[in-house]
Design a protein around this motif. Structure first.
Motif, PDB file in Angstrom:
ATOM      1  N   SER A   1       0.809  -1.227   0.000  1.00 41.31           N
ATOM      2  CA  SER A   1       0.000   0.000   0.000  1.00 41.31           C
ATOM      3  C   SER A   1       0.845   1.281   0.000  1.00 41.31           C
ATOM      4  N   ARG A   2       2.129   1.175   0.252  1.00 41.79           N
ATOM      5  CA  ARG A   2       2.997   2.357   0.257  1.00 41.79           C
ATOM      6  C   ARG A   2       3.443   2.754  -1.143  1.00 41.79           C
ATOM      7  N   ASN A   3       2.966   2.027  -2.149  1.00 47.20           N
ATOM      8  CA  ASN A   3       3.280   2.345  -3.552  1.00 47.20           C
ATOM      9  C   ASN A   3       4.776   2.463  -3.803  1.00 47.20           C
ATOM     10  N   ILE A   4       5.481   1.395  -3.540  1.00 49.54           N
ATOM     11  CA  ILE A   4       6.926   1.360  -3.744  1.00 49.54           C
ATOM     12  C   ILE A   4       7.201   1.377  -5.242  1.00 49.54           C
ATOM     13  N   ASP A   5       8.039   2.282  -5.682  1.00 45.98           N
ATOM     14  CA  ASP A   5       8.299   2.479  -7.109  1.00 45.98           C
ATOM     15  C   ASP A   5       9.360   1.500  -7.622  1.00 45.98           C
ATOM     16  N   PRO A   6       9.004   0.611  -8.557  1.00 49.41           N
ATOM     17  CA  PRO A   6       9.986  -0.334  -9.103  1.00 49.41           C
ATOM     18  C   PRO A   6      10.909   0.290 -10.142  1.00 49.41           C
ATOM     19  N   ASN A   7      10.723   1.561 -10.443  1.00 47.92           N
ATOM     20  CA  ASN A   7      11.523   2.246 -11.461  1.00 47.92           C
ATOM     21  C   ASN A   7      12.659   3.096 -10.893  1.00 47.92           C
TER      22      ASN A   7
END
Length: 192
Positions: free
Chosen positions: A116-122
């Motif tokens: 839910s913390r929207n971890i950015d894979p980019n």
């Protein structure tokens, strides 16, 4: 309370936190989900400082250690805690997705994407590489699986370039990785 009493109390508290941090890191290393759960339950009031503790030398938090060691259920449990700071890197600044990419942890990459913390894979590390590139250095099927999770589920561009302009196909050291990159290239040509 005099100054000496205050110092003794702070020293004792520091010793307790130090012992707990060693306990939690040992439990994470041995993949003892029950023990980590017990430590968490017994220390809810001080969880924020305990759960993000860094291991001496590696700088790894319990989350990062779990990711690198491939302890999927441990990662799942830790990600359920809002106190876990998913942005903390280890001593060299590599963060959760970088660890999952480098080690080829596809299931863990899925958990990070679902968090839910929207971890950015980019995200790029200061060395110019993103998690996808780290997976592309791998030589095993688990790295291919991680690439597929990052690209297919995480919507990371398969042809993302490193900061020095190289793609995964350019830096791949394994025919497995080259072949999956060829697959993505062929698919992209068909979609045009």
């Amino acid at each position: 309370m005099n100054r000496l009493q205050v110092l003794v109390i702070f020293a004792a508290f520091g010793q307790i936190i130090g012992d707990l941090s060693g306990d939690i890191l040992r439990a994470v290393s041995s993949n003892d989900v029950g023990e980590v759960g017990s430590i968490i339950d017994q220390n809810r009031d001080s969880l924020g400082s305990l759960i993000n503790i860094r291991e001496a030398g590696s700088g790894q938090t319990p989350l990062m250690k779990s990711i690198l060691m491939g302890h999927t259920e441990m990662v799942r449990m830790l990600l359920m805690l809002p106190e876990v700071d998913v942005s903390l890197g280890e001593k060299d600044g590599y963060t959760a997705f970088h660890g999952a990419g480098f080690q080829g942890r596809a299931e863990i990459a899925k958990l990070l994407l679902e968090d839910s913390r929207n971890i950015d894979p980019n995200t790029f590390h200061e060395d110019g590489f993103a998690p996808l590139h780290r997976a592309c250095w791998g030589r095993e099927q688990r790295h291919v699986d991680t690439i597929r999770v990052l690209v297919d589920t995480g919507k990371v561009r398969w042809d993302m370039k490193t900061k020095n302009g190289k793609t995964c196909r350019d830096i791949a050291m394994s025919p497995l990785i080259v072949n999956v990159m060829k697959e993505y290239a062929n698919k992209a040509k068909k979609e045009l």
